[in-house]
Design a protein around this motif. Structure first.
Motif, PDB file in Angstrom:
ATOM      1  N   ALA B  24       0.840  -1.211   0.000  1.00  0.00           N
ATOM      2  CA  ALA B  24       0.000   0.000   0.000  1.00  0.00           C
ATOM      3  C   ALA B  24       0.872   1.257   0.000  1.00  0.00           C
ATOM      4  O   ALA B  24       0.583   2.224  -0.726  1.00  0.00           O
ATOM      5  CB  ALA B  24      -0.918  -0.018   1.223  1.00  0.00           C
ATOM      6  N   GLU B  27       2.360   1.756  -3.473  1.00  0.00           N
ATOM      7  CA  GLU B  27       1.306   2.259  -4.378  1.00  0.00           C
ATOM      8  C   GLU B  27       1.099   3.746  -4.167  1.00  0.00           C
ATOM      9  O   GLU B  27       0.939   4.515  -5.122  1.00  0.00           O
ATOM     10  CB  GLU B  27      -0.018   1.535  -4.084  1.00  0.00           C
ATOM     11  CG  GLU B  27      -0.207   0.245  -4.864  1.00  0.00           C
ATOM     12  CD  GLU B  27      -1.515  -0.458  -4.488  1.00  0.00           C
ATOM     13  OE1 GLU B  27      -1.603  -1.661  -4.756  1.00  0.00           O
ATOM     14  OE2 GLU B  27      -2.412   0.195  -3.920  1.00  0.00           O
ATOM     15  N   THR B  28       1.108   4.143  -2.890  1.00  0.00           N
ATOM     16  CA  THR B  28       0.891   5.549  -2.541  1.00  0.00           C
ATOM     17  C   THR B  28       2.021   6.428  -3.060  1.00  0.00           C
ATOM     18  O   THR B  28       1.791   7.418  -3.770  1.00  0.00           O
ATOM     19  CB  THR B  28       0.783   5.698  -1.006  1.00  0.00           C
ATOM     20  OG1 THR B  28      -0.305   4.915  -0.548  1.00  0.00           O
ATOM     21  CG2 THR B  28       0.586   7.147  -0.604  1.00  0.00           C
ATOM     22  N   THR B  31       2.616   7.588  -6.705  1.00  0.00           N
ATOM     23  CA  THR B  31       1.827   8.684  -7.298  1.00  0.00           C
ATOM     24  C   THR B  31       2.464  10.060  -7.072  1.00  0.00           C
ATOM     25  O   THR B  31       2.007  11.050  -7.630  1.00  0.00           O
ATOM     26  CB  THR B  31       0.399   8.723  -6.693  1.00  0.00           C
ATOM     27  OG1 THR B  31       0.509   9.077  -5.301  1.00  0.00           O
ATOM     28  CG2 THR B  31      -0.306   7.385  -6.822  1.00  0.00           C
ATOM     29  N   LYS B  92       5.699  -2.038 -11.011  1.00  0.00           N
ATOM     30  CA  LYS B  92       4.291  -2.404 -11.235  1.00  0.00           C
ATOM     31  C   LYS B  92       3.409  -1.162 -11.249  1.00  0.00           C
ATOM     32  O   LYS B  92       2.436  -1.077 -12.001  1.00  0.00           O
ATOM     33  CB  LYS B  92       3.833  -3.341 -10.111  1.00  0.00           C
ATOM     34  CG  LYS B  92       2.383  -3.754 -10.196  1.00  0.00           C
ATOM     35  CD  LYS B  92       1.947  -4.481  -8.930  1.00  0.00           C
ATOM     36  CE  LYS B  92       0.484  -4.881  -9.039  1.00  0.00           C
ATOM     37  NZ  LYS B  92       0.019  -5.543  -7.811  1.00  0.00           N
ATOM     38  N   ASN B  93       3.774  -0.181 -10.396  1.00  0.00           N
ATOM     39  CA  ASN B  93       3.001   1.062 -10.305  1.00  0.00           C
ATOM     40  C   ASN B  93       3.554   2.157 -11.221  1.00  0.00           C
ATOM     41  O   ASN B  93       3.355   3.352 -10.965  1.00  0.00           O
ATOM     42  CB  ASN B  93       2.956   1.526  -8.845  1.00  0.00           C
ATOM     43  CG  ASN B  93       2.090   0.611  -7.995  1.00  0.00           C
ATOM     44  OD1 ASN B  93       0.874   0.648  -8.094  1.00  0.00           O
ATOM     45  ND2 ASN B  93       2.712  -0.234  -7.197  1.00  0.00           N
TER      46      ASN B  93
END
Lengths: 266, 266
Positions: B24, B27-28, B31, B92-93
């Motif tokens: 998580a 992923e954060t 951005t 991946k992100n």
């Protein structure tokens, strides 16, 4: 205009298993003036660690399976311990190098192997656009020596174990349009041998027809087969020089004083 | 002319120990538009592996010793397993990242700790010229996100374990002359707390005098002390913004909607 020269040097497991040999090999290659990329396999360290941790080696139909625990160990040993020790030793010998898995800078993206009956687990297969050639070129332009291990990624967050000989081949092919590439498979023997027990029985030159004949006669077998498949693939895809040779004799090969090695020819 | 902004984000061990939290968090931060460097510590994985391998944790006068077996494990876990998984998840992100130990591209050269009575083993201390700032700048110019682990090298072939908080500090300071740097220590709590058992007791601003007072009163203690020493060192050496905050609230911090964190001020 002549293309710039680049060497892709693959070092095999046996040379990595013996720390003294590895130190000597790295001292030797640190003196090479031609830019090179070093690709390394794993050696026995990963198997030893799996044994100590009581993680059984899973085999299906005689093929090794890379389950979740095994890819974890491979990542620790190949991308961690072996890769960083090689880089530290090259730095000691004033060769500025950088250790890379396939995930780093998206250097090598592979596809998780799909097989109709066998689940190979976390194994990645190379495809024609796997290599981030531009990034390798940037590193070479910065006088950095890439040290590449056998852990790749699928772009979806998974790390995958990939054959190091095939990685060396893919790197060599990807650089061949821009550079004059030599692909050197270094290991513990003098080359491809007529008689595996006799290190003096080197096959000095090998073309594809001879390879097929020797394969049918059972003279070339086992682990040498995929290595030679990689060699002929590289030859067909623009790699200039391809040789299989003894790691300790690499300088003699480069300065043409060692004539005991196998050269792959058309 | 305004300097370009760069974030140095340190992620602590507890966030790494929990795979869901780590996924998580990555992923954060994938951005975040501002260029950043991620520095990670080790978590419990290395201790767990040492236990499984029956390698005793050596302590002298209460201080942990990094013997030959322990640096091997630290290299496998920090530079191998954790580092490459973080990179694969950032890829991946769609955040192109590159995992680095201090040996890679000679990024962080440290000095093996010398102590009159205790042999700390393979522990590296940072000095003012440890960081290869130029290389970091090159990576940022190529839109690559460096993911830096706590394994450094001494330039003589030895890998050394180094405090990850201190690495984040040294990286931030080394970039401060060229960039507007924010140094963000992310961990599992809301910040520096008056009462460690109450996550709502955040000290919102902390200057050096207050720090000294709270230290004497025993309100700030243990692992928070070296972290805050690093913070004040960074503040004195040109790092613009320094904060200690909860990992899960980092976006709120960056867009000024989260006010629960500790900011280090003059």
């Amino acid at each position: 205009m002549n293309k710039e020269k680049v060497l892709v040097i693959k070092i095999g497991g046996n040379s990595i298993d013996n720390p003294k040999e590895l130190v000597a090999f790295l001292e030797t290659i640190a003196t090479i003036k031609t830019p090179f990329i070093l690709v390394h396999g794993g050696g026995k360290l990963a198997t030893d660690l799996a044994e100590k941790l009581n993680i059984p080696q899973q085999l299906i139909d005689g093929r090794r399976i890379t389950n979740a625990e095994t890819i974890k160990i491979a990542t620790m040993v190949y991308a961690g311990y072996i890769n960083k020790n090689i880089v530290a030793l090259l730095q000691k010998n004033n060769k500025n190098s950088i250790g890379l898995s396939g995930a780093d800078a998206n250097l090598i993206q592979t596809t998780k192997r799909v097989h109709p009956t066998i689940d190979y687990g976390f194994v990645g297969d190379l495809h024609t656009t796997s290599i981030n050639t531009e990034f390798i070129e940037n590193l070479l332009n910065f006088d950095l020596t890439p040290v590449v291990n056998a852990i790749t990624h699928d772009g979806k967050g998974e790390l995958l174990n990939t054959n190091a000989d095939s990685i060396a081949n893919a790197l060599a092919v990807s650089l061949a349009s821009k550079y004059e590439v030599s692909l050197l498979y270094c290991f513990e023997k003098n080359g491809v041998l007529y008689d595996p027990s006799n290190d003096d029985s080197v096959i000095h030159e090998l073309n594809h027809q001879q390879f097929e004949e020797l394969k049918q006669q059972g003279i070339i077998s086992k682990g040498m087969l995929p290595k030679l498949d990689n060699c002929f693939h590289a030859l067909q895809n623009g790699v200039q020089t391809i040789a299989i040779l003894k790691a300790t004799l690499i300088l003699g090969f480069l300065n043409h004083t060692n004539h005991e090695y196998t050269r792959i020819i058309k």
